[in-house]
Design a protein around this motif. Structure first.
Motif, short mmCIF file in Angstrom:
data_model
loop_
_atom_site.label_atom_id
_atom_site.label_comp_id
_atom_site.label_asym_id
_atom_site.label_seq_id
_atom_site.Cartn_x
_atom_site.Cartn_y
_atom_site.Cartn_z
N LEU A 278 12.03 -4.43 -0.02
CA LEU A 278 10.11 -5.04 -1.30
C LEU A 278 11.27 -2.84 -1.86
CD1 LEU A 278 8.29 -5.77 -3.10
CD2 LEU A 278 7.32 -4.49 -0.39
N THR A 279 11.55 -2.93 -3.15
CA THR A 279 11.39 -1.66 -4.72
C THR A 279 10.22 -1.93 -5.03
OG1 THR A 279 12.92 -2.80 -5.36
CG2 THR A 279 13.82 -2.18 -3.63
N PHE A 280 9.98 -0.38 -5.84
CA PHE A 280 8.72 0.13 -6.67
C PHE A 280 9.49 0.25 -8.36
CE2 PHE A 280 5.90 2.64 -8.61
CZ PHE A 280 4.78 1.51 -9.33
N PHE A 281 9.31 0.41 -9.13
CA PHE A 281 10.04 1.25 -10.50
C PHE A 281 8.92 1.00 -11.07
CE2 PHE A 281 12.20 1.88 -13.74
CZ PHE A 281 13.28 3.03 -14.06
N GLY A 282 8.78 2.30 -11.72
CA GLY A 282 7.51 2.29 -12.33
C GLY A 282 6.65 3.70 -12.78
N THR A 283 5.28 4.18 -13.12
CA THR A 283 4.22 4.27 -12.85
C THR A 283 3.96 4.03 -11.55
OG1 THR A 283 4.37 4.92 -15.16
CG2 THR A 283 3.18 5.49 -14.36
N PRO A 284 3.97 5.44 -10.86
CA PRO A 284 3.14 5.11 -9.25
C PRO A 284 1.86 4.76 -9.50
CG PRO A 284 4.53 7.12 -9.42
CD PRO A 284 3.95 6.91 -10.87
N TYR A 285 0.96 3.87 -8.42
CA TYR A 285 -0.06 3.96 -8.53
C TYR A 285 -0.81 5.06 -7.96
CZ TYR A 285 0.42 -1.11 -9.79
OH TYR A 285 1.57 -2.14 -10.62
N ASP A 286 -2.28 4.90 -7.76
CA ASP A 286 -2.68 5.66 -6.52
C ASP A 286 -2.52 5.40 -5.59
OD1 ASP A 286 -5.35 4.68 -5.80
OD2 ASP A 286 -5.43 4.03 -7.81
N LYS A 287 -2.68 6.28 -4.51
CA LYS A 287 -2.23 6.39 -2.87
C LYS A 287 -3.43 5.77 -2.34
CE LYS A 287 -2.60 9.10 1.36
NZ LYS A 287 -2.51 10.26 2.48
N LYS A 288 -4.68 5.28 -2.39
CA LYS A 288 -5.63 4.38 -2.32
C LYS A 288 -5.55 3.31 -2.49
CE LYS A 288 -11.22 3.81 -2.09
NZ LYS A 288 -12.32 4.67 -2.65
N ARG A 289 -5.15 2.95 -3.95
CA ARG A 289 -4.51 1.73 -3.98
C ARG A 289 -3.13 1.29 -3.49
NH1 ARG A 289 -2.72 -0.76 -10.16
NH2 ARG A 289 -2.55 -3.32 -9.36
N VAL A 290 -1.99 1.87 -3.24
CA VAL A 290 -1.05 0.60 -2.21
C VAL A 290 -1.85 0.72 -1.14
CG1 VAL A 290 1.29 2.16 -1.82
CG2 VAL A 290 0.52 2.59 -4.24
N VAL A 291 -2.12 1.67 -0.42
CA VAL A 291 -2.71 1.62 0.89
C VAL A 291 -3.47 0.59 0.99
CG1 VAL A 291 -4.27 2.56 3.08
CG2 VAL A 291 -3.03 4.22 1.57
N LYS A 292 -4.31 -0.18 0.11
CA LYS A 292 -4.42 -1.57 0.22
C LYS A 292 -4.18 -2.68 0.05
CE LYS A 292 -7.93 -3.57 -1.98
NZ LYS A 292 -9.51 -4.52 -3.04
N LEU A 293 -2.93 -2.28 -1.08
CA LEU A 293 -1.61 -3.84 -0.79
C LEU A 293 -1.13 -3.24 0.12
CD1 LEU A 293 -0.59 -5.26 -2.78
CD2 LEU A 293 1.22 -3.72 -3.43
N LEU A 294 -0.57 -2.47 0.93
CA LEU A 294 0.46 -2.13 2.38
C LEU A 294 -0.59 -3.34 3.86
CD1 LEU A 294 2.31 0.82 2.47
CD2 LEU A 294 2.43 -1.55 1.58
N ASP A 295 -2.06 -2.68 3.56
CA ASP A 295 -3.25 -3.62 4.35
C ASP A 295 -2.88 -4.82 4.19
OD1 ASP A 295 -4.70 -2.94 6.58
OD2 ASP A 295 -5.95 -3.88 5.37
N GLU A 296 -2.72 -5.55 3.00
CA GLU A 296 -2.73 -6.35 2.47
C GLU A 296 -1.94 -7.34 2.80
OE1 GLU A 296 -4.43 -7.75 -1.44
OE2 GLU A 296 -6.09 -6.61 -1.28
N ILE A 297 -0.41 -6.78 2.68
CA ILE A 297 0.76 -7.54 3.14
C ILE A 297 1.05 -7.62 5.02
CG2 ILE A 297 2.89 -6.98 2.70
CD1 ILE A 297 2.57 -6.25 0.42
N ASN A 298 0.45 -6.12 5.79
CA ASN A 298 0.37 -5.93 6.73
C ASN A 298 -0.53 -7.12 7.62
OD1 ASN A 298 1.24 -4.74 9.43
ND2 ASN A 298 -0.89 -4.29 9.70
N ARG A 299 -1.47 -7.65 6.80
CA ARG A 299 -2.16 -8.84 7.23
C ARG A 299 -1.74 -10.57 7.97
NH1 ARG A 299 -7.65 -8.32 4.47
NH2 ARG A 299 -8.29 -5.44 5.09
#
Length: 516
Positions: A53-74
């Motif tokens: 899984l890759t990302f290219f572009g303007t980074p999201y803030d840390k809080k949003r990325v943590v939330k996204l990774l948490d959703e993926i982990n479920r």
């Protein structure tokens, strides 16, 4: 303003270029490593595509990325902290890799999460392959294992065979510029192999062996089963598995000694009626021809038979004519391989020699050999049998390997006579100071005592039990009625614990002397 427009155009160009590269990489036709399939169509090794899984572009803030990774982990278990660390690392870099080793199923689940959260800039890239062994340690070490290698041109992680079938047929199984990946079909019978693996685990425990190996060869000289009691899971190898990665049936050498007498009989009897040609001393002076790597062979030229050094598969091949109507061939595990079989002795001579071989090998665990190996404390038993099933003839051989155990006692056995019969008397001495520990009459070994048909594995009679103590069994008339003659006499077995301070009786049990 003009410079700003140029900068925006350059950024747009690189974004388009990256997206195209990404798409090209994900759509590139890569043929995964081929499957390995048994004769009865059971897949025992196959490959999965892996993505990152890759990302290219303007980074999201840390809080949003943590939330996204948490959703993926479920949905897909991931290491959230490592992924977040990779995302936050090198803040000046817009291209980042968050997750590795994702399967197609993982990709589908994560993509749904990305779509539902309207997360942009994420994409999946085909990055490598993973070997899957659905039956765990099945057919190892014969099946072998792979190692990962990286194609620097495509950054694709591919697999390369290291040992066993995976090594021998690496070119066939792998996708290369010249060869397209192909499935490999073995002659191995899945159910027979599973049954044999279970049997060898039991034999290892019964004989207190280091390893037990067995091979079943049919009259086409294809291998139907090739098992070891010491196996490993090919994609989960640990330090404890290191000594079992090699195929010892191809690497442990031993002297023929009296095994050569049957081979000599073959040459002598065939010479009297040379209808068939003997090929190079039953081909014991060359590799067996088996389609597996790293076979260890010895130069046997200009030596007599008893001084030949051979490996287990060489011996099985040499004895195969006795059991398979006079034919010899190169053992193969792949159905696609020719076995180059040829008749070298007559069927009549083969049948005659089979009777001699049956008498020679006797009962399990078989005839003892000393292995020519770095570890001088290793020895083995070899047992061979023939059988017929579904109108096919088979030869099966067992290779039982032991560590020679240094028993801390010496035993002197001599034959004595009484008024009615002869008997054996065993006197036991301590190796520490040579003092006499005791004497027993009619000592027998533990396999005789447990009705294992008189195996000669324990020549001196003393054996070490699972409790770590040493014992010796003797035939006795204690606790029985005295008969008028030996033919009507009944016997029992008395077990003594052998200690440095003397022999301690552990009691009597019933025993039928006719069974030894």
């Amino acid at each position: 303003m003009k410079n700003l427009k140029i900068l925006i155009l350059l950024i747009s160009f690189f974004i388009v270029l990256f997206i195209n590269i990404d798409k090209d990489n994900s759509k590139k036709e890569i043929h995964l490593r081929g499957k390995i399939v048994t004769e009865d169509n059971v897949t025992v090794s196959y490959t999965q595509e892996l993505y990152k899984l890759t990302f290219f572009g303007t980074p999201y803030d840390k809080k949003r990325v943590v939330k996204l990774l948490d959703e993926i982990n479920r949905e897909v278990p991931i290491d959230i902290q490592s992924a977040l660390k990779r995302y936050l690392r090198d803040k000046g870099e817009k291209y980042k890799v968050l997750l590795y080793g994702l399967t197609k199923n993982d990709v589908e689940k994560i993509q749904k999460i990305l779509d539902s959260s309207e997360s942009k800039g994420f994409s999946f890239v085909l990055s490598g392959e993973r070997r899957v062994y659905p039956y765990g340690d099945f057919l190892t070490p014969v099946l072998g294992y792979n190692k990962k290698k990286i194609d620097t041109a495509t950054n694709f992680t591919y697999l390369e065979g290291v040992t066993g079938v995976e090594k021998e047929y690496n070119t066939l199984l792998a996708d290369t510029p010249l060869v397209r990946a192909t499935d490999l079909h073995l002659s191995i019978d899945f159910q027979r192999q599973r049954s044999l693996e279970k049997e060898l685990i039991e034999l290892k425990a019964l004989y207190d062996a280091k390893e037990v190996i067995s091979v079943v060869l049919d009259d086409t000289f294809h291998i139907k089963a090739f098992a070891s009691s010491n196996r490993y899971v090919p994609n989960d190898i640990h330090r404890k598995d290191f000594s079992n990665l090699d195929i010892h049936a191809l690497q442990y050498l031993f002297r023929l000694d009296e095994f050569g007498s049957l081979v000599g009989d073959t040459l002598y009897l065939n010479a009297k009626n040379p209808k068939y040609q003997i090929y190079a001393d039953l081909e014991l002076n060359q590799p067996s021809g088996i389609d597996l790597p790293y076979e260890r062979v010895y130069n046997n030229e200009n030596r007599d038979f008893k001084n030949y050094k051979v490996n287990f598969i060489q011996l099985v091949k040499a004895y195969s004519p006795f059991y398979l109507d006079g034919y010899i061939g190169n053992p193969k595990v792949a159905k696609i391989q020719s076995t180059d079989q040829k008749q070298i002795i007559s069927q009549e001579l083969a049948q005659s020699l089979k009777k001699k071989a049956d008498m020679f090998f006797g009962a399990m665990p078989g005839k003892r050999v000393t292995l020519e190996f770095k570890d001088k404390n290793i020895s083995a038993d070899i047992y061979i049998k023939g059988f017929t099933q579904n109108n096919h003839k088979y030869i099966q051989a067992y290779f039982t390997i032991y560590y020679k155990e240094e028993i801390p006692f010496d035993v002197v056995v001599k034959s004595e006579s009484s008024a009615s019969n002869q008997y054996l008397e065993a006197t036991i001495y301590s190796k520490k100071d040579n003092h006499k520990i005791g004497t027993v009459i009619q000592s027998i070994n533990k396999y005789q005592a447990n009705r294992r048909n008189g195996s000669e594995r324990e020549i001196v009679g003393i054996y070490r039990a699972n409790d770590g103590n040493y014992y010796i069994d003797t035939i006795t008339t204690k606790g029985t009625l005295t008969a008028s003659c030996n033919a009507e006499q009944t016997y029992k077995v008395e077990t003594f614990e052998v200690t440095q301070n003397g022999l301690i009786s552990k009691g009597l049990r019933s025993f039928d002397i006719d069974l030894i």
